[in-house]
Design an enzyme around this catalytic site. Structure first.
Site, PDB file in Angstrom:
ATOM      1  N   GLN A   1      74.516  14.288  65.688  1.00 10.51           N
ATOM      2  CA  GLN A   1      74.077  13.490  65.273  1.00 10.51           C
ATOM      3  C   GLN A   1      75.055  13.189  63.955  1.00 10.51           C
ATOM      4  O   GLN A   1      74.676  12.141  63.097  1.00 10.51           O
ATOM      5  CB  GLN A   1      72.633  12.843  64.894  1.00 10.51           C
ATOM      6  CG  GLN A   1      72.285  12.719  66.426  1.00 10.51           C
ATOM      7  CD  GLN A   1      71.710  13.618  67.079  1.00 10.51           C
ATOM      8  OE1 GLN A   1      72.077  14.837  67.012  1.00 10.51           O
ATOM      9  NE2 GLN A   1      70.151  13.896  68.070  1.00 10.51           N
TER      10      GLN A   1
ATOM     11  N   GLY B   1      66.352   7.961  67.080  1.00 12.88           N
ATOM     12  CA  GLY B   1      66.300   8.341  65.577  1.00 12.88           C
ATOM     13  C   GLY B   1      64.631   6.894  65.841  1.00 12.88           C
ATOM     14  O   GLY B   1      64.329   6.328  66.535  1.00 12.88           O
TER      15      GLY B   1
ATOM     16  N   LYS C   1      64.392  17.356  64.164  1.00 12.57           N
ATOM     17  CA  LYS C   1      65.592  17.315  65.017  1.00 12.57           C
ATOM     18  C   LYS C   1      65.956  19.518  64.794  1.00 12.57           C
ATOM     19  O   LYS C   1      65.450  19.341  64.125  1.00 12.57           O
ATOM     20  CB  LYS C   1      67.223  16.709  64.392  1.00 12.57           C
ATOM     21  CG  LYS C   1      68.231  17.458  65.262  1.00 12.57           C
ATOM     22  CD  LYS C   1      68.521  17.245  66.498  1.00 12.57           C
ATOM     23  CE  LYS C   1      68.029  15.336  67.104  1.00 12.57           C
ATOM     24  NZ  LYS C   1      67.398  15.382  68.729  1.00 12.57           N
TER      25      LYS C   1
ATOM     26  N   ARG D   1      60.887   9.528  75.766  1.00 14.82           N
ATOM     27  CA  ARG D   1      61.091  10.261  75.195  1.00 14.82           C
ATOM     28  C   ARG D   1      59.353  10.350  74.462  1.00 14.82           C
ATOM     29  O   ARG D   1      58.481   9.423  74.112  1.00 14.82           O
ATOM     30  CB  ARG D   1      61.827   9.922  73.268  1.00 14.82           C
ATOM     31  CG  ARG D   1      63.250  10.384  74.595  1.00 14.82           C
ATOM     32  CD  ARG D   1      64.431   9.402  73.625  1.00 14.82           C
ATOM     33  NE  ARG D   1      64.580  11.041  72.720  1.00 14.82           N
ATOM     34  CZ  ARG D   1      65.646  11.512  72.075  1.00 14.82           C
ATOM     35  NH1 ARG D   1      66.205  10.231  70.733  1.00 14.82           N
ATOM     36  NH2 ARG D   1      65.318  12.337  71.424  1.00 14.82           N
TER      37      ARG D   1
ATOM     38  N   ASP E   1      60.294  12.918  62.984  1.00 16.12           N
ATOM     39  CA  ASP E   1      59.977  12.030  64.338  1.00 16.12           C
ATOM     40  C   ASP E   1      58.262  12.171  64.193  1.00 16.12           C
ATOM     41  O   ASP E   1      57.353  11.328  65.374  1.00 16.12           O
ATOM     42  CB  ASP E   1      60.150  13.465  65.824  1.00 16.12           C
ATOM     43  CG  ASP E   1      61.591  12.879  65.925  1.00 16.12           C
ATOM     44  OD1 ASP E   1      62.607  13.817  64.858  1.00 16.12           O
ATOM     45  OD2 ASP E   1      62.464  11.827  66.717  1.00 16.12           O
TER      46      ASP E   1
HETATM   47  O1  MRU Z   1      67.220  12.825  68.896  1.00 15.02           O
HETATM   48  P1  MRU Z   1      67.193  12.112  68.045  1.00 15.02           P
HETATM   49  O2  MRU Z   1      68.641  11.312  68.042  1.00 15.02           O
HETATM   50  O3  MRU Z   1      66.435  10.943  68.610  1.00 15.02           O
HETATM   51  O4  MRU Z   1      66.319  11.771  66.617  1.00 15.02           O
HETATM   52  C1  MRU Z   1      66.192  11.903  65.193  1.00 15.02           C
HETATM   53  C2  MRU Z   1      65.923  12.432  64.222  1.00 15.02           C
HETATM   54  O5  MRU Z   1      65.184  13.531  64.824  1.00 15.02           O
HETATM   55  C3  MRU Z   1      65.684  12.252  63.500  1.00 15.02           C
HETATM   56  O6  MRU Z   1      66.000  12.762  62.250  1.00 15.02           O
HETATM   57  C4  MRU Z   1      64.395  11.132  62.934  1.00 15.02           C
HETATM   58  O7  MRU Z   1      64.063  10.639  64.556  1.00 15.02           O
HETATM   59  C5  MRU Z   1      63.695  10.534  62.123  1.00 15.02           C
HETATM   60  S1  MRU Z   1      64.693   9.654  61.650  1.00 15.02           S
HETATM   61  C6  MRU Z   1      65.139   7.716  60.857  1.00 15.02           C
END
Ligand code: MRU
Length: 353
Positions: A202, A52, A254, A94, A243
């Site tokens: 998730q 996240g 995501k 990442r 993100d």
């Molecule tokens: O791969 P992840 O689980 O890190 O992806 C998370 C997301 O896409 C969330 O929607 C995004 O980071 C916003 S979190 C407040």
């Protein structure tokens, strides 16, 4: 940490290391791991122990503070080198969530502000203080996002969300789920429809877990059910996190978010993005310029640790997609709601004192 007084937390500092709730083990087990080195923190970000966008930024900030804490350097010049190396390693973890690079920038600035020749303990203390401030500030910003979104959430709203943009994805409270929590706390009888969010689940594992822990009604659907429910009039609005938001309002989130946005447009359902300023990247002009992470084969080829497709058949695994700004009804931030044209509204939002 979800609502006030919840017993769980996503991440925090301890003298033994950076403590993370291991999100890979939810919902079956609630296990906290203590990471003693910056390398361990970097690996935890890579393997999704913590994930996240805002939570990744907070974990990286704590990781830099930890690197300084355990560094054997005896002067500020030596500590500066170790902090630089820590930032460089964390920056490789990442690529998509810009909050990571924002937090590393904050930590690097903090280190630079302590001059060579100063007491190295002063620098160690300053870095820890900055990392703690990033974490606490993130929770406050999520609460402010929730408050700003209240006019958008009617009583009895059925809110569809994708992935997990909750307390688990932030310092606490959440962005998209912060919108839900604030409405719930305001007495609105909201219900969440959580896309399971293949391939890493998730939505099913994390969004359902944290809402259930806070007694907020949540129902899980497989990703391919969203259109059916929208067509039947069972979704009132969509709220997702982000993100990275490019200068023109294109939103990386995501994988699968784009499909939800297209469906929402087709059915006349508002599609809201909830994110703090640290997710807005005015240096990235549009979605085309956002780096999209590719993860490993096993996340798609296996389900619950078992193969679900023939050995050797290739898979695709972009972990994020880009929703064009024209599909976004509004972007809710801690200082207010932005609407199209986003080029102008985002820029003036960030320039406001
Ligand atoms: O791969 P992840 O689980 O890190 O992806 C998370 C997301 O896409 C969330 O929607 C995004 O980071 C916003 S979190 C407040």
């Amino acid at each position: 940490m979800g609502r006030e007084g919840s017993s769980w937390f996503t991440l925090r500092w301890s003298d033994a290391g950076v403590v993370l709730l291991d999100q890979r083990r939810l919902p079956e087990e609630e296990v906290y791991v203590t990471l003693p080195t910056v390398e361990a923190v970097a690996e935890a970000i890579e393997n999704m122990t913590v994930r996240g966008a805002p939570a990744i930024g907070c974990a990286a900030a704590l990781g830099v503070a930890r690197a300084a804490h355990v560094s054997e350097a005896t002067d500020v010049a030596g500590l500066h080198k170790d902090v630089e190396a820590a930032c460089a390693r964390l920056a490789t973890t990442r690529p998509t969530a810009v909050n990571l690079f924002w937090a590393l920038g904050q930590m690097a600035d903090c280190a630079r502000a302590v001059a060579v020749g100063s007491d190295p303990e002063r620098l160690r203390a300053a870095l820890l203080e900055r990392a703690q401030a990033i974490l606490e500030d993130d929770v406050a910003r999520c609460r402010a996002i929730g408050a700003a979104a209240l006019p958008l959430v009617p009583d009895a709203a059925r809110i569809l969300t994708h992935c997990n943009a909750g307390g688990l994805a932030t310092g606490g409270y959440g962005t998209a789920l912060g919108v839900v929590r604030a409405a719930h706390e305001a007495g609105r009888r909201v219900q969440v429809l959580a896309d399971e969010t293949r391939p890493f689940l998730q939505g099913a594992r994390l969004t359902a877990w944290e809402l259930d822990r806070d007694d907020i009604p949540v129902t899980v659907l497989t990703d391919n059910m969203a259109g059916h429910l929208m067509r039947r009039g069972e979704v009132d609005l969509v709220v997702v996190g982000a993100d990275r938001i490019a200068a023109n309002g294109d939103v990386a989130n995501k994988i699968g978010t784009y499909s939800v946005a297209v469906l929402a447009r087709e059915h006349g359902i508002p599609f809201y993005v909830a994110a703090p300023h640290s997710t807005i990247d005015l240096d990235t002009p549009d979605g085309e310029a956002i780096p999209i992470e590719e993860r490993g084969r096993e996340e798609v080829a296996d389900f619950g640790g078992r193969p679900v497709l023939p050995l050797g058949v290739p898979v695709r695994h972009p972990a994020f997609d880009v929703t064009p700004a024209r599909l976004v009804t509004a972007i809710v931030t801690e200082t207010g709601i932005c609407r199209a044209p986003y080029g102008r509204s985002l820029e003036s939002l960030l320039k406001r004192p």
